[in-house]
Design a protein around this motif. Sequence first.
Motif, PDB file in Angstrom:
ATOM      1  N   ARG A   1     -35.780 -42.243  26.356  1.00  0.00           N
ATOM      2  CA  ARG A   1     -36.628 -41.995  27.509  1.00  0.00           C
ATOM      3  C   ARG A   1     -36.434 -43.064  28.571  1.00  0.00           C
ATOM      4  O   ARG A   1     -36.152 -44.206  28.257  1.00  0.00           O
ATOM      5  CB  ARG A   1     -38.086 -41.975  27.079  1.00  0.00           C
ATOM      6  CG  ARG A   1     -38.382 -40.800  26.186  1.00  0.00           C
ATOM      7  CD  ARG A   1     -39.842 -40.758  25.855  1.00  0.00           C
ATOM      8  NE  ARG A   1     -40.100 -39.618  25.006  1.00  0.00           N
ATOM      9  CZ  ARG A   1     -41.216 -38.944  25.008  1.00  0.00           C
ATOM     10  NH1 ARG A   1     -42.204 -39.310  25.791  1.00  0.00           N
ATOM     11  NH2 ARG A   1     -41.372 -37.916  24.216  1.00  0.00           N
ATOM     12  N   VAL A   2     -36.596 -42.655  29.794  1.00  0.00           N
ATOM     13  CA  VAL A   2     -36.550 -43.592  30.909  1.00  0.00           C
ATOM     14  C   VAL A   2     -37.990 -44.011  31.153  1.00  0.00           C
ATOM     15  O   VAL A   2     -38.846 -43.176  31.436  1.00  0.00           O
ATOM     16  CB  VAL A   2     -35.950 -42.939  32.167  1.00  0.00           C
ATOM     17  CG1 VAL A   2     -35.983 -43.905  33.328  1.00  0.00           C
ATOM     18  CG2 VAL A   2     -34.547 -42.450  31.892  1.00  0.00           C
ATOM     19  N   PRO A   3     -38.289 -45.290  31.049  1.00  0.00           N
ATOM     20  CA  PRO A   3     -39.679 -45.715  31.210  1.00  0.00           C
ATOM     21  C   PRO A   3     -40.166 -45.520  32.649  1.00  0.00           C
ATOM     22  O   PRO A   3     -39.460 -45.813  33.602  1.00  0.00           O
ATOM     23  CB  PRO A   3     -39.656 -47.197  30.843  1.00  0.00           C
ATOM     24  CG  PRO A   3     -38.242 -47.617  31.051  1.00  0.00           C
ATOM     25  CD  PRO A   3     -37.395 -46.412  30.774  1.00  0.00           C
ATOM     26  N   ALA A   4     -41.361 -44.984  32.759  1.00  0.00           N
ATOM     27  CA  ALA A   4     -41.972 -44.806  34.076  1.00  0.00           C
ATOM     28  C   ALA A   4     -42.728 -46.076  34.432  1.00  0.00           C
ATOM     29  O   ALA A   4     -43.242 -46.771  33.566  1.00  0.00           O
ATOM     30  CB  ALA A   4     -42.924 -43.616  34.047  1.00  0.00           C
TER      31      ALA A   4
END
Length: 83
Positions: A12-15
């Motif tokens: 996942r790409v961290p928000a």
Amino acid sequence: MAEIIRFPSGGRVPATTIPRAEFERLAELALDVVDRIILLLDDADGNPDEEDNGDAEPSLAAPTGGRSQRIWAAGSAGDFEAE
């Protein structure tokens, strides 16, 4: 095309969160850009509200009263614009 940056696959790409004021500033900036694009297109097209023989084509609005609007919404394959 040697500078292709691939979107990370897997994981996942961290928000990140941003302050509301920054979000509002960015939203205003985006709206300003859209307004400028619309102005450029309008300038390139002349009068944006006028078509060649614009009154020669039927209204695109659905009729009110009388026949059911469902029939109108079903549409047809006819092209009723004046040639």
